[in-house]
Design a protein around this motif. Structure first.
Motif: not given
Length: 1009
Positions: A149-153
């Protein structure tokens, strides 16, 4: 003439024009280029540069509501994170130190459920695995999704402290969550009691209201007879009404209606209302096979009698008499299952309850105190009355955690209400059959209604009386809780009694009144929820979470309150995490040498994850060692509107319980994402729009522009047409910026012109910039991003591209180097560029960085290290703006007339025209005095005359007093500027251009261009 002189040969002068020059591409290529900007920001650590740059500025803290770490982000996540980024970036550029620390919610059932699914697939039993080992698997699962999720955000362009986020499962967070719980305990707000709570049979745990969603559900409905067993006042002092009705009510039955037949074994009372009129009815005609028989005497609310008899297929009935409230309160009834397995031989009293209405049913409410909050409330309030009647006030545990009937449901033990898949069990039918066999049924049916479901499993839940840990809403904070009967609560006072001055409820309501809400309606919404909510259920019967770190003395039932014990617990959590609670010898370690662990129960329930996330203010906002640039209370909490009963709610209660006030100064809420037709997105409908797909096809800036352009206070629509509209809007903005960059390639520092030396048109543009500065800043301060987009797109598309740029192309391309008009225009373009790139930077984060670096490519430069430019307030010139409203009105009439000429192919472009303009209104003439209307109307020449003009002149209804007669320009066409003028050839050195263009050529040659 308007032709080139016969025999003359035109020279190609295009290379002598100051045409736009830029490497800023027309096609953005956002999906391919945006990752480059992300890497650049990461390499330069732009977030750290912002913190250093803003270290002395006032703090603005948007506290991140933690998403749950168990799957890829969806469009709702994208909306939420983009809005948060808009807030933080714009407040940073408004002059604040607006740090953004993202976080994740890592404990709880969804993760635990996933690990259990993996176990079941492998044939493993969760209960055979050591709890610490199981918890570690949950932790690993959450860590994996945090990284994803960090990379997606980050791909959304969200700027934050991604390398140092907060996690509710980090050791320091778990320690602080435990400390917050122990603060609540030490202040006397924590208690263990028994009351009905929402229970998920599928997930085997209690649920909070915030974990519930309502879905359509079909329930069985039954109408049941409770035969009157006695009519007597409790104290023996029968009233005349009781005496008079004793004979008539002998053999009568009170009729109840319920949508949960399975709760009948748990029935202990019937509720009525003294505000409703009731009657005694006798069935006079009914089919032989009917449940309701001829001669049955039934007590029903007058308003509902006809409906009940229709459902019961009664063909005739008679109302015998009134049954007043004074008589109902003296009644007791037999349980309708009396005689079954010897378990229902008790009296069922009638209790006067405020929750009873005559909107539906019979006017009587079947009361099972173990399976409904209203039922529980009236039962507990009636404790003294029940005891006077000789009725046992204890509440049976009829249904266990798996939805099975217990021994407290004689005759039904082992039947099931709901199975492991969330399907109806056999309980309803077995109860209905038993009632029918005893002649207690009146009617049955089905009803579709909104029924509570777990938002995680999407399966129906039940109300179930279980021992749980609660936080008082209405007990004075700091008071020692008194204990009631084992496993049960004492009555908490009359329902309408005023709450004490310093309770959690009064603190929370006072905090709401001091909080700003965007939109304002959010305040009433959360206020109503707090005003009406029951005590907070904190406990969950699961493994993956922060444990309820209290010890209970086995003999007295008292909660141990010892700061030394609390300190040892928190310290161990800091070092080992909450797993320390489950390790061998933990009780001895925490209780110390002064206490015998055998005397205490070590609570094994875990905390509701809403308490986890509700405590984030304590371990994030107040952690100055880790995040010195955050403040408490936060400037803002921002989430979806469902969080009025979720994170906003739990954070408010937790902070008010431990601090006495809200953890936020303001709350902003947004709606949900719907498809283009306004339908809820769902996989079954095939209308889900994934942010990853939008980014892959169009780029994150398109997604961000959609968010900023939408009214987030309502539900937002997103579909192919809406995306395409957003793409079209983006292209127009990009082309405007590209044209700015292209012309600014010719701008030099010595070209700067002071406003007072500029032509009126340039001063008008500065006036509009000053107006926009005020409007844009105000909109950003009010978090009205839709207004920002509207202001800027209208300005860029209408006032710049279609007006100012159109007019000034000639001057910018063709005027001499020394031209004040050209230099003034370049100066205005410079101001426009500086303002627009800054104002759009929080929204189009990638495009504005690209645009800024195209002009300022030096290392370390970034549009995101800027503040919004300080626009001089003295640029405002209302008088000039009013004057130019008149000028633009005349221009519209001219362009309208020339549009017809083009359409009829009498001219090819407006430069072939020299229209005559007739003015009746002296205001127009005064406004045009001293101005070159041909320059403004983009014609080669123009004449302005006083008068109304010919009858066939072109006019516009909304510009009275202005008429235009088209005419062709006289002279030759300039080979450089394409203007048609007699002036062409007036300079012998440059015989095929105007004198203006000749001067421009001469200056270029002198400059070596």
């Amino acid at each position: 003439m308007n032709d080139t002189a016969q025999g003359a040969t035109e020279t190609d002068y295009s290379s002598t024009l100051f045409l736009p020059e830029t490497n800023f591409p027309m096609r953005a290529g956002l999906p391919q280029r945006e990752p480059d900007w992300l890497k650049r920001w990461e390499d330069m650590d732009i977030y750290a540069l912002q913190r250093e740059q803003a270290k002395d500025r006032p703090l603005f803290t948007l506290h991140d509501g933690p998403p749950y770490a168990n799957g890829n982000i969806h469009i709702g996540h994208a909306l939420n994170k983009t809005l948060k980024d808009l807030v933080s970036r714009s407040m940073q550029m408004l002059g604040y130190n607006a740090a953004y620390v993202p976080g994740w919610d890592c404990h709880g059932l969804p993760i635990e459920w996933k690990i259990e699914e993996q176990y079941r697939a492998k044939g493993k039993d969760k209960n055979e695995v050591p709890v610490v080992e199981f918890r570690q698997e949950c932790r690993t699962f959450a860590e994996q999704w945090v990284d994803i999720q960090r990379e997606e955000f980050k791909r959304l362009g969200v700027l934050g402290e991604w390398d140092n986020p907060y996690l509710t499962m980090s050791f320091d967070a778990e320690a602080q969550i435990a400390r917050e719980l122990m603060k609540v305990s030490m202040s006397g707000q924590l208690y263990r009691g028994s009351k009905p709570v929402m229970w998920s049979v599928v997930e085997r745990t209690a649920l909070a209201e915030a974990e519930i969603e309502y879905q359509d559900y079909e329930s069985d409905t039954i109408w049941v007879k409770f035969p009157v067993s006695r009519i007597a006042a409790v104290d023996g002092s029968d009233t005349d009404a009781v005496i008079a009705h004793r004979e008539h009510l002998t053999g009568a039955s009170v009729v109840i209606w319920t949508t949960t037949p399975w709760t009948i074994p748990a029935n202990r009372a019937i509720s009525f209302s003294s505000r409703i009129t009731y009657g005694l009815f006798e069935v006079t005609a009914a089919p032989a096979e009917n449940w309701a028989k001829v001669g049955d005497k039934l007590i029903i609310a007058d308003k509902l009698a006809a409906e009940v008899f229709a459902k019961a297929k009664v063909e005739g009935h008679t109302r015998l008499q009134d049954v007043p409230a004074s008589v109902l309160g003296a009644l007791a009834a037999h349980h309708p299952l009396r005689g079954l397995a010897g378990g229902y031989e008790f009296d069922v009293p009638l209790l006067d309850g405020e929750h009873v209405t005559d909107d539906a049913g019979t006017g009587f409410v079947h009361t099972a105190p173990g399976h409904g909050l209203d039922d529980f409330g009236i039962w507990m309030e009636s404790t003294r009355l029940l005891q006077q009647r000789g009725i046992d006030p204890s509440i049976p545990y009829v249904v266990d955690d798996g939805g099975f009937y217990t021994k407290d449901a004689p005759g039904f033990e082992g039947a099931r209400v709901i199975d492991d898949n969330g399907k109806k069990g056999d309980a309803n039918q077995r109860v209905i059959t038993a009632l029918a066999e005893r002649g207690a049924m009146v009617a049955r049916g089905r009803v579709k209604h909104q029924y509570p479901h777990s938002w995680r499993s999407k399966k129906p839940v039940i109300y179930r009386n279980t021992p749980q840990w609660f936080v008082y809403m209405d007990r004075p904070i700091g008071a020692s809780p008194s204990s009631g009967p084992a496993g049960h609560l004492l009555p908490e006072g009359e329902k309408n009694a005023p709450a004490p001055a310093n309770t959690l409820r009064t603190r929370a309501l006072a905090a709401i009144d001091k909080t700003r809400f965007y939109p304002a309606t959010g305040q009433n919404r959360i206020r109503a929820m707090i005003a009406d909510r029951p005590d907070w259920v904190l406990s969950r019967q699961r493994a993956w979470g922060v444990p309820i770190t209290v010890f209970v003395h086995k003999e007295s039932g008292e909660i141990l309150k010892d700061e030394a014990v609390n300190h040892r617990i928190a310290q161990s959590f800091e070092e080992e995490g909450a797993d320390a609670w489950y390790k061998p010898g933990a009780a001895e370690r925490y209780l110390g040498a002064d206490r015998n662990p055998d005397d205490y129960e070590m609570v094994r329930d875990v905390l509701d994850v809403w308490f986890d996330s509700g405590s984030t203010h304590a371990f994030v906002l107040r952690n100055k060692q880790k995040w010195p640039y955050l403040k408490f209370p936060a400037s803002m909490y921002l989430e979806g509107s469902d969080q009025h009963r979720g994170w906003f709610h739990s954070s408010l209660l937790e902070s008010c319980a431990t601090n006495g006030y809200a953890p936020y100064d303001s709350v902003l809420t947004h709606g949900f994402t719907m498809d283009g037709e306004g339908r809820k997105m769902s996989k079954s409908l095939g209308n889900v729009v994934a942010p990853q797909e939008i980014i892959k096809q169009f780029g994150a800036d398109i997604l961000r522009l959609w968010v900023a352009s939408s009214d987030y206070s309502e539900d937002l629509r997103l579909g192919k047409e809406i995306i395409q509209t957003t793409v079209d809007s983006y292209r127009k903005l990009r082309n405007t910026l590209r044209w700015l960059l292209g012309n600014l390639a010719h701008f030099k520092a010595h070209d700067l012109v002071d406003p007072e030396d500029m032509p009126e048109l340039e001063r008008l543009m500065l006036h509009r910039l000053a107006q926009l500065d005020s409007g844009v800043r105000a909109a950003y301060k009010e978090y009205d991003y839709r207004k920002v987009v509207t202001l800027l797109t209208n300005f860029m598309n209408i006032e710049l591209s279609a007006f100012y740029f159109d007019i000034r192309k000639d001057a910018l391309y063709c005027d001499p180097i020394s031209s004040v008009r050209r230099r003034s225009a370049l100066t205005v373009l410079d101001h426009l560029f500086n303002c627009l790139t800054a104002w759009l930077a929080p929204i189009l984060v990638f495009t504005m960085e690209e645009c800024w670096l195209e002009r300022h490519p030096e290392d370390g430069s970034s549009v995101h290290l800027r503040l919004f430019p300080e626009v001089p307030p003295n640029w405002i010139d209302d008088g000039l703006a009013q004057k130019w409203q008149l000028i633009r009105a005349v221009r519209r009439v001219v362009t309208g007339a020339l549009e017809i000429e083009r359409r009829e192919k009498r001219i090819g472009s407006s430069l072939e025209a020299a229209p005559r303009v007739f003015l009746e209104d002296a205001r127009y003439a005064a406004a045009l005095d001293g101005l070159d209307l041909a320059d403004i109307a983009i014609t080669s020449a123009i004449s302005v005359e006083q008068g109304s003009g010919p009858a066939d002149a072109f006019r516009l209804e909304d510009v009275p007093g202005v008429a235009v007669v088209p005419a062709l320009a006289e002279g030759r066409r300039c080979a450089r500027s394409w203007k048609v003028s007699p002036d062409v050839g007036s300079d012998a050195d440059y015989p095929d251009v105007t004198a203006r263009d000749a001067q421009a050529l001469r200056e270029r040659a002198a400059a070596g261009l």
